[in-house]
Design an enzyme around this catalytic site. Structure first.
Site: not given
Ligand code: UDP
Length: 482
Positions: A26, A122, A381, A377-378
């Protein structure tokens, strides 16, 4: 910059508060928004971070160049231990934390030298919106997921009145005016059980979003044209959500410059040695865990595929893997991975403990696919790196994201049955991995993702659709200020 442009000198005066709920998933998109407002629009932001305990230095998320305009303030930790029991679900807990934090947000804002110009909260922060009402400043919600998820959320109070029984037991799809139909099994977690408190919290949130002055969504016009049009033009939708919806994305974390400054990790060194587009990156976000059985099948599937992989792994049972598991000294792999797996795959595979530099990994030319839990986010990305995906949703609104990535955007493949319903077997894993890395269909997915990346980049440039959305919001804030 045309009629929606901001005069630089006036925009620089604006100061917005952005409220983040607990958890890296978040905080990260909130800080990315603050960084973007600073870098592209000269706006000053104070991020108020709600948290339950001491958290790592979050100011590190702000690039040095933006530090003058972006400040992250950690609010005093909130304590909900007396309010929860072992069955309390995640969304309920987040809502409880955000409720406990309301007086803290109020005090933090009151202590500021100057009244801020706007409040952005948020998804879980809508109970703080009245603070902006008291200050007579504009208030916005930042939806860090898709417009489709937003549509489902704001329409949930209507579905709640119209549909009897559990959504997952409905024979047909759920209809949201003007939007893509929702398969009942794809609903967001809180909608899976209407008897649970997190469902009531979710429906409440859907109602409260309508009390804001606008909703910012981390999406862009060409990604979700139909849903965004429904918000603008569909009368039934407009009757539940009057405030405008602003697509402002895709806002993603930029690749860290340290990668090019000689501070590479050994993971990046390993990637450097692999052929182009040959590696499958496997990661389940900041909190995704697989069962022991699923971990075994995934491992055997990767092995069977004979493709290269980089797997961010956590203990299926403890949420963190013992170091010994990786060094081989504790024999702990017998608990989580098939016997001998590490040895048999040592030439093609690489495990990373808990966390990888995901944005940097996805941007690496050796990465050819991403097996992902489809956190938004993933997903963004991956799309903006031109990397096709295996959609493996686990929790939150990820099933919805997966459906969109596969059915609408054509940038992902997925297992026949949802991984939340049935263990995905090794054969199916191997087949999907080969499709992504070897098959010509993957090139079509890659091309689509690349096309979307070009459109997205243009949208964020001056005069582009997402940039214009942000300018509109800033002009509205400025108009209220005067
Ligand atoms: N992330 C990262 N490394 C990891 C796991 C996650 O940098 O090993 C980052 C990823 O790039 C993204 C965020 O953490 O920006 C995860 O957000 P997402 O919305 O994809 O999933 P959530 O963790 O909220 O379920």
């Amino acid at each position: 910059m045309g009629e929606l442009s901001m005069d630089d000198s006036s925009s620089r005066k604006l100061h917005v508060i952005i409220l983040s709920s607990p958890g890296a998933g978040h905080l990260i998109p909130v800080v990315i928004l603050a960084n973007h407002l600073a870098a592209e629009h000269g706006v000053r932001s104070t991020v108020l971070q709600v948290r339950i305990a001491e958290s790592p230095e979050s100011n590190l998320l702000v690039p040095a160049g933006d530090r003058e305009l972006v400040e992250i303030v950690q609010l005093p930790p909130v304590d909900i231990t007396n309010l929860v029991d072992p069955d309390t679900k995640v969304v309920t807990q987040l809502c409880m934390m955000m409720r406990e934090a309301v007086p803290l947000v109020r005090s933090a804002v009151a202590a500021m030298d100057r009244r801020p110009d706007a409040l952005i909260v948020d998804l879980f922060g809508s109970e703080s919106l009245p603070i902006a009402g008291d200050l007579r400043i504009p208030k916005y919600v930042y939806c860090t997921s898709t417009a489709w998820f937003l549509a489902l959320t704001v329409y949930s109070p209507i579905l709640d009145g119209e549909i009897e029984g559990q959504y997952v037991d409905q024979p047909g799809h759920l209809e949201i005016p003007g939007c893509k139909l929702v398969r009942p099994e794809d609903v967001a977690d809180p909608m899976l059980d209407r008897g649970d408190q997190q469902y009531r919290e979710y429906v409440r949130m859907g109602k409260e979003f309508a009390l804001s002055d606008g909703i910012l969504v981390n999406t862009f016009e060409d990604l979700e044209p139909k849903t965004l049009q429904a918000f603008r033009e569909n009368e039934a939708m407009k009757s539940v959500l009057k405030p405008p919806v602003y697509p402002i994305g895709p806002l993603t974390r930029p690749v860290q410059l340290t990668q090019t400054a000689g501070l590479k990790s050994d993971v990046m060194d390993w990637l450097d040695k692999q052929p182009n587009q040959s590696v499958l990156f496997v990661s389940f976000g900041s909190g995704g865990l697989l069962s022991i059985q699923q971990t075994t099948e995934l491992a055997l599937g990767l092995e069977l595929s004979q493709q290269r992989f980089l797997w961010v792994i956590r203990s299926p049972t403890q949420g963190g893997v013992d170091e010994a598991f990786f060094t081989g000294k504790g024999g702990a792999e017998d608990d989580y991975l098939p016997k001998g797996f590490l040895d048999r795959t040592k030439d093609i595979g690489r495990l990373v403990l808990k966390w990888a530099q995901q944005v940097e990994v996805l941007a690496h030319p050796s990465v050819g696919g991403f097996l992902s839990h489809c956190g938004w986010n993933s997903s963004l990305e991956s799309i903006t790196s031109g990397v096709p995906m295996i959609a493996w949703p686990l929790y939150a609104e990820q099933r919805l994201n997966a459906a969109m990535l596969v059915e609408e955007l054509g940038v992902a493949v997925r297992p026949e049955v949802l991984p939340t319903k049935k263990v995905v077997g090794r054969e199916e894993v191997a087949k999907m991995v080969r499709t992504l890395i070897e098959h010509k269909d993957a090139q079509a997915m890659r091309d689509r993702a690349k096309q979307l990346t070009i459109i997205a980049t243009n949208g964020l440039k001056e005069g582009g659709s997402s940039s214009k959305s942000i300018c509109k919001i800033l002009l509205n804030i400025e108009a209220k200020e005067n």
